[in-house]
Design a protein around this motif. Structure first.
Motif, short mmCIF file in Angstrom:
data_model
loop_
_atom_site.label_atom_id
_atom_site.label_comp_id
_atom_site.label_asym_id
_atom_site.label_seq_id
_atom_site.Cartn_x
_atom_site.Cartn_y
_atom_site.Cartn_z
N SER A 151 0.85 -1.19 0.00
CA SER A 151 0.00 0.00 0.00
C SER A 151 0.88 1.24 0.00
CB SER A 151 -0.92 0.02 1.23
OG SER A 151 -1.72 1.17 1.22
N SER A 152 0.50 2.26 -0.77
CA SER A 152 1.35 3.43 -0.92
C SER A 152 1.37 4.34 0.30
CB SER A 152 0.88 4.25 -2.13
OG SER A 152 -0.42 4.75 -1.93
N ASP A 153 0.52 4.06 1.28
CA ASP A 153 0.51 4.91 2.47
C ASP A 153 1.50 4.43 3.53
OD1 ASP A 153 -0.80 2.62 3.17
OD2 ASP A 153 -2.41 3.60 4.27
N ARG A 154 2.34 3.44 3.18
CA ARG A 154 3.37 2.95 4.10
C ARG A 154 4.70 2.83 3.38
NH1 ARG A 154 1.98 3.11 9.53
NH2 ARG A 154 -0.28 2.90 9.61
N THR A 155 5.77 3.25 4.04
CA THR A 155 7.09 3.05 3.48
C THR A 155 7.56 1.63 3.77
OG1 THR A 155 8.23 3.75 5.51
CG2 THR A 155 7.62 5.48 3.94
N ALA A 156 8.73 1.29 3.22
CA ALA A 156 9.27 -0.05 3.47
C ALA A 156 9.53 -0.27 4.95
CB ALA A 156 10.55 -0.24 2.66
N ALA A 157 9.80 0.82 5.69
CA ALA A 157 10.05 0.69 7.12
C ALA A 157 8.77 0.71 7.95
CB ALA A 157 10.97 1.84 7.58
N GLY A 158 7.62 0.79 7.29
CA GLY A 158 6.35 0.81 7.99
C GLY A 158 5.90 2.18 8.44
N GLY A 738 17.06 4.28 4.07
CA GLY A 738 15.79 4.70 3.49
C GLY A 738 15.10 3.52 2.86
N ARG A 739 14.20 3.81 1.92
CA ARG A 739 13.47 2.73 1.25
C ARG A 739 14.46 1.84 0.49
NH1 ARG A 739 11.63 0.90 -3.34
NH2 ARG A 739 9.55 0.00 -3.45
N ASN A 740 14.43 0.53 0.75
CA ASN A 740 15.33 -0.39 0.07
C ASN A 740 14.73 -1.78 0.09
OD1 ASN A 740 16.70 -2.10 2.42
ND2 ASN A 740 16.56 0.03 3.13
N HIS A 741 15.24 -2.63 -0.80
CA HIS A 741 14.75 -4.02 -0.85
C HIS A 741 15.75 -4.98 -0.23
CE1 HIS A 741 17.31 -3.47 -4.39
NE2 HIS A 741 17.46 -4.77 -4.45
N GLY A 743 16.20 -4.98 3.19
CA GLY A 743 15.78 -5.20 4.57
C GLY A 743 16.63 -4.46 5.57
N LEU A 744 17.19 -3.29 5.19
CA LEU A 744 18.03 -2.51 6.08
C LEU A 744 17.22 -1.37 6.71
CD1 LEU A 744 21.18 -2.18 3.79
CD2 LEU A 744 20.76 -3.86 5.58
N PRO A 745 17.46 -1.11 7.99
CA PRO A 745 18.38 -1.80 8.91
C PRO A 745 17.79 -3.13 9.37
CG PRO A 745 17.22 -0.07 10.07
CD PRO A 745 16.81 0.06 8.63
#
Length: 774
Positions: A151-158, A738-741, A743-745
């Motif tokens: 969903s676009s309302d959440r970043t990869a970090a939640g 930042g946003r990444n695939h 799984g960091l950190p």
């Protein structure tokens, strides 16, 4: 009474409540409450409405409540019909067939492209991040592959974010493309294709250093502008000339009237079509849609026998924008555009009258040059009066817009340009010349490439003048007011004064404006003195997935790494932060290794600010990045220094120790490590050094206990080992990610950091992280 305006105001308030205040589960109850209030209010107030002297205010309240209720119902319908179905697709790895709806943008890891995804019979606006090799894509192409959706309302970090949903993008996804099917040339993508053709044609007809500004103004595409130019425009307060908005629509409308004249339907029909084409070409941002709607109403009003009412037109434009997407109210373009026009309507006209009423200007406007012959006297007086009115009008318009947009910009960017008022006085006339000149270049280019090239060569000079003015203003001391204690105090004072003047219906805005300008000067001076009194300041900038650490101490400025998700934007971020803290040059730019997320903004920093010395590891990994940095350093006059052994850079009150790579087995192992010391305060940066490199570093060196540790490899599980943490025992840890695939950190690294007793801060959750010690 402006019934439509008050209804639209209520509708906008409902969207603001739905986006910023009300949880989605409360929307049905809020809408039902609004319906009940409307019904009860109508029954109770109808008789009083006919007899009471407060009848206008009662009607205003009724239409406000009606607009609020309809707005809440509309938001509820949007959630049920658009957002909920999109959420059902999120969190799944699935095969999708998508249609490309916009031109792709290259990233360091592949492509970013907006598409319409097709799943379960639905077409959902989606932003895809494509990894690996991907063929050239155009709007209308169809892609097939497996993508992980979110969903676009959440970043990869939640972390919750509204930026994409505000643009109508409901999903984001990542994956690889398996097949590409050319989509031909559907008519609905004609504006996007035309925009790209105009962009390419301007690039061919104008000199390379001057093409970016006309391209941005006509096409809404800023990729032709270097990071140095964009940072200068932002720092000087002139970035709005490249963010397509009502300013550009007004310029084009002026050109249209000049060519066609005001001939009723003969002007309105082609004018409306051209405005619609321009809106679609530039991506239909809320600011452009607002301006086009207001100008369309201005054209149609006299033809339909209706009086033009700017407040009602502004409210109607907001209503129409939010009908398509209620969450557009959180779009920064929407907020700035409507706030600027509100300032023009409420303040600028009164301020212009007050300026023209000044005794000196009144005397100048009445001067008739009696000693000159009749014709020269007429030309001189007319020119002088026009110039005075133009200057007063420009100042009033800029002040009115800035009074209302500055708080929004400050909240969004964390700082505001200080000299924007003066910058715009010089830049706006040149910007108008650039836009009209770009149209002339295109027209002449259709006749002959030679004529178009000559016109492009001439147009390059006003473009370069804009760049020169903005760069000169950006380099002035105190060019930005950051939102620390002093900046927030200034905003509160200015906002309170503005509200007080509006409630008093102030007719002469010179006194409130003078008080605001005096407060601004005071805030800038106090902020400058506070920065100068700090022993040192350190910041890990929010550059997305990357790292950029800046430090200023006793007039010495250093940057360790300069890269991030948006490439050269990291360089602009670093230059802006350094200037806010009183630095006019970078004494040492140190790159730990050559990975893109650590160096892709270094060239922009070299071009934006003077850099005394560039320190590079003397390793063979990523030779292309190394060669490009070496070329840029030579072109910008920075001294090249290679880190082949440990060395120390001393500055008043401290030192920077650079530790040469301890291993050459991989690019991450071949990282430079940096120990920053200012008095008793120490900070350790290890780049992307892995655990093996950390063990080797500990074997060779005796590292002190540090107050601040910048987590290795953005919080990777293979870095920040227990041995290193036990040796340096950090009090505070900065994680730059930042946003990444990837799984960091990682959870493992975060657990180790917390177990050692350190307080952990992350740029993906907290934004830019800063420590200042006085």
């Amino acid at each position: 009474m402006r019934k439509l305006m008050w209804f639209a105001v209520g509708f906008v308030c409902a969207c603001l409540l739905a986006v910023y205040a009300l949880p989605e589960g409360w929307l049905p109850w809020a809408a039902l409450t609004g319906i009940g209030v409307c019904v009860i209010g109508t029954l109770l107030l109808r008789r009083r409405e006919r007899t009471s002297n407060a009848c206008p205010y009662i009607r205003i309240t009724r239409f406000l409540i009606l607009g609020l209720t309809v707005g809440l119902l509309w938001c509820l319908g949007y959630v049920r019909l658009a957002l909920s179905p999109a959420r059902e697709l999120a969190g799944k790895d699935r095969a999708l067939t998508v249609e490309v709806s916009g031109w792709p943008v290259k990233t360091d890891y592949g492509l970013r492209v907006d598409v319409l995804s097709e799943a379960d019979g639905r077409r959902v606006p989606t932003r895809l991040y494509l990894y690996g090799k991907t063929p050239e894509l155009e709007p209308g192409d169809r892609l097939a592959g497996r993508f992980t959706l979110r969903s676009s309302d959440r970043t990869a970090a939640g972390l919750e974010t509204l930026s994409l949903r505000a643009k109508g993008i409901l999903l984001t996804g990542s994956g690889k493309v398996e097949t590409v099917e050319p989509g031909g040339a559907p008519l609905r993508y004609f504006p996007a294709r035309l925009s790209r053709r105009i962009f390419d044609r301007l690039g061919a007809l104008l000199p390379a250093d001057a093409a970016g500004l006309p391209q941005a103004m006509l096409c809404g595409n800023r990729s032709g502008l270097s990071a140095a130019v964009q940072e200068a425009l932002s720092a000087s307060g002139a970035s709005h000339i490249v963010a397509v908005s009502g300013l550009h629509v007004a310029m084009l409308f002026g050109v249209l009237l000049l060519l066609l004249g005001n001939r009723g339907w003969q002007t309105a029909l082609p004018g409306g079509l051209l405005l619609l084409l321009y809106v679609l070409m530039t991506g239909a941002s809320p600011s452009v849609v607002r301006a086009a709607l207001m100008l369309g109403l201005l054209l149609l009003g006299p033809l339909l026998g209706r009086e033009n009412d700017p407040p009602t037109a502004l409210a109607l434009a907001a209503l129409l924008c939010l009908l398509a997407n209620p969450w557009a109210v959180s779009n920064l373009s929407f907020q700035l555009s409507f706030a600027a026009v509100a300032g023009l309507l409420l303040v600028s006209r009164r301020l212009e009258r007050a300026l023209l009423a000044l005794p000196a200007l009144e005397k100048l406007l009445r001067w008739k040059a009696p000693s000159l012959p009749r014709r020269p006297r007429y030309l001189l007086v007319r020119t002088l009066r026009g110039f005075v009115r133009f200057v007063c009008g420009s100042l009033a318009a800029t002040c009115g817009a800035l009074l209302f947009t500055t708080p929004i910009a400050a909240a969004a960017f964390g700082s505001v340009p200080v000299y924007g008022l003066l910058t715009n006085l010089f830049v706006l006339p040149l910007a108008t010349l650039c836009l009209t000149g770009a149209l002339a270049v295109l027209a002449l280019g259709l006749v002959s490439s030679a004529l178009g090239g000559l016109a492009g060569w001439l147009l390059a000079w006003p473009v370069r003048a804009i760049y020169g003015i903005c760069k000169a203003v950006a380099s002035l001391p105190g060019s930005r007011l950051s939102m620390d204690l002093f900046g927030v105090a200034f905003l509160l004072f200015a906002g309170g004064l503005l509200l007080f003047a509006l409630l008093r219906r102030e007719s002469n805005w010179l006194r409130p404006l003078g008080a605001v300008l005096a407060a601004l000067v005071l805030a800038v001076c106090v902020q400058g003195l506070d920065a100068a009194s700090a022993r040192f300041s350190i910041a890990a900038l929010d550059v997305g997935q990357g790292q950029c650490v800046c430090m200023v101490s006793s007039g010495f400025a250093a940057v360790v790494d300069c890269g991030g998700s948006d490439g050269s934007a990291a360089g602009a971020e670093a230059a802006g932060w350094l200037r806010q803290h009183g630095a006019s040059q970078v004494d040492a730019l140190i790159l730990t290794h050559y990975d893109a997320d650590h160096v892709n903004g270094a060239a922009a920093l070299l071009e934006t600010m003077p850099v005394a010395a560039l320190y590079l590891p003397d390793v063979d990994f990523n030779p292309e990045s190394r060669a490009a940095l070496e070329r840029t350093a030579l072109e910008t006059g920075a001294e090249l220094r290679y880190i082949r052994g440990d060395e120390t850079l001393s500055f008043p009150g401290g030192s920077l120790r650079l530790f040469a790579p301890v291993s050459g087995r991989s690019d991450n192992a071949a990282c430079v490590s940096v120990l920053y010391s200012a008095g008793e305060y120490d900070m350790l940066i290890t780049g992307d050094l892995d655990a093996g490199g950390e063990y080797a570093l500990l074997e060779q060196l005796s590292l002190p206990q540090v107050e601040l540790y910048v987590a290795g490899h953005h919080g990777s599980a293979r870095s920040s080992s227990e041995a290193l943490l036990a040796a340096v025992q950090p009090d505070t840890v900065f994680v730059s990610a930042g946003r990444n695939h990837y799984g960091l950190p990682s959870e493992a690294a975060l657990a180790r950091l917390e177990a050692c007793g350190a307080t952990v801060y992350r740029t993906d959750l907290c934004g830019t992280l800063e420590i200042s010690v006085h």
